[in-house]
Design an enzyme around this catalytic site. Structure first.
Site, PDB file in Angstrom:
ATOM      1  N   GLY A  46       0.833  -1.191   0.000  1.00  0.00           N
ATOM      2  CA  GLY A  46       0.000   0.000   0.000  1.00  0.00           C
ATOM      3  C   GLY A  46       0.868   1.243   0.000  1.00  0.00           C
ATOM      4  N   GLN A  51       3.286  10.042   1.106  1.00  0.00           N
ATOM      5  CA  GLN A  51       4.570   9.326   1.180  1.00  0.00           C
ATOM      6  C   GLN A  51       5.488   9.670   0.006  1.00  0.00           C
ATOM      7  OE1 GLN A  51       2.621   5.292   2.045  1.00  0.00           O
ATOM      8  NE2 GLN A  51       4.539   5.178   3.193  1.00  0.00           N
ATOM      9  N   CYS A  93       6.055  -0.009   7.586  1.00  0.00           N
ATOM     10  CA  CYS A  93       5.692   1.134   6.749  1.00  0.00           C
ATOM     11  C   CYS A  93       6.897   1.522   5.909  1.00  0.00           C
ATOM     12  CB  CYS A  93       5.270   2.302   7.632  1.00  0.00           C
ATOM     13  SG  CYS A  93       4.834   3.782   6.706  1.00  0.00           S
ATOM     14  N   LEU A  94       6.667   1.763   4.623  1.00  0.00           N
ATOM     15  CA  LEU A  94       7.782   2.127   3.738  1.00  0.00           C
ATOM     16  C   LEU A  94       8.425   3.447   4.170  1.00  0.00           C
ATOM     17  CD1 LEU A  94       6.158   1.192   0.299  1.00  0.00           C
ATOM     18  CD2 LEU A  94       7.901  -0.096   1.571  1.00  0.00           C
ATOM     19  N   HIS A 135      -4.221   1.617   7.619  1.00  0.00           N
ATOM     20  CA  HIS A 135      -2.853   2.157   7.588  1.00  0.00           C
ATOM     21  C   HIS A 135      -2.756   3.298   6.560  1.00  0.00           C
ATOM     22  CE1 HIS A 135       1.659   1.415   7.876  1.00  0.00           C
ATOM     23  NE2 HIS A 135       1.570   2.181   6.811  1.00  0.00           N
ATOM     24  N   GLU A 136      -3.311   3.077   5.361  1.00  0.00           N
ATOM     25  CA  GLU A 136      -3.182   4.085   4.302  1.00  0.00           C
ATOM     26  C   GLU A 136      -4.072   5.300   4.564  1.00  0.00           C
ATOM     27  OE1 GLU A 136      -0.641   3.694   2.620  1.00  0.00           O
ATOM     28  OE2 GLU A 136      -0.377   1.562   3.039  1.00  0.00           O
ATOM     29  N   HIS A 139      -2.404   7.470   6.912  1.00  0.00           N
ATOM     30  CA  HIS A 139      -1.389   8.306   6.250  1.00  0.00           C
ATOM     31  C   HIS A 139      -1.974   9.631   5.758  1.00  0.00           C
ATOM     32  CE1 HIS A 139       2.489   6.338   6.086  1.00  0.00           C
ATOM     33  NE2 HIS A 139       1.989   5.198   5.637  1.00  0.00           N
TER      34      HIS A 139
HETATM   35 NI    NI Z   1       2.873   3.315   5.661  1.00  0.00          NI
END
Ligand code: NI
Length: 172
Positions: A46, A51, A93-94, A135-136, A139
């Site tokens: 995701g 991000q 998380c990236l 999660h997204e 963000h």
């Molecule tokens: Ni993330």
């Protein structure tokens, strides 16, 4: 194809609520395409627009990381219609490479948003898909999984993340 740099914890745009998309146009399509390319390259399941430094309410999710057709979905201005139950599993998380935590999430969510054609899309997610949606959407509300941990774990992790962010030294 454009793979964009993924911003890390501490970048202001990650800690700020993103704005709704008011006009779905060619720029929105480009944004989604870049987000998908960046997510697959990482690889991740995701990604949210902030991000890659774009403060707009756009998310992409693909639990197969691009290995299965028909699993990719994108949502513009997503919002929760329903949340039900609880689950707790480890998430990464990236934007926080090398770290993980287990926030409490709903067991089932119904999410509504628009696609690139401006059509309403409604998805129901349980298990990993529910966690990915939460999660997204977090963000685009300026929240990362760290912000959902217990105060003790959150403070401990934040101390470490501040050092990483200051040194701009992240594990890949
Ligand atoms: Ni993330």
């Amino acid at each position: 194809m454009a793979i964009r740099p993924i911003l890390k914890w501490g970048s202001p745009v990650l800690h700020t609520a993103s704005l709704p998309v008011t006009n779905i146009d060619a720029d929105t399509a480009l944004l989604v395409r870049d987000m998908v390319d960046t997510m697959y390259a990482a690889p991740g399941i995701g990604l949210a627009a902030p991000q890659i430094g774009v403060s707009l309410r756009v998310i992409v999710v693909d639990l197969s990381t691009g290995t299965e057709k028909g699993k990719l979905l994108h949502l513009i201005n997503p919002e929760f219609v329903e949340k039900e139950g609880e689950q707790k599993h480890e998430e990464g998380c990236l934007s926080i490479p090398g770290y993980a935590g287990s926030p409490t999430r709903p067991a089932r969510v119904v999410v509504r948003g628009l696609d690139l054609e401006g059509r309403e899309r409604v998805y129901t997610g349980t298990e990993l898909l529910a966690r990915a949606f939460c999660h997204e959407i977090d963000h685009i509300d300026g929240l990362l999984f760290v912000d959902r941990l217990s105060p003790l774990k959150r403070d401990l992790m934040k101390r470490k993340l501040k050092k990483r962010a200051r040194a701009d030294d992240w594990e890949d």
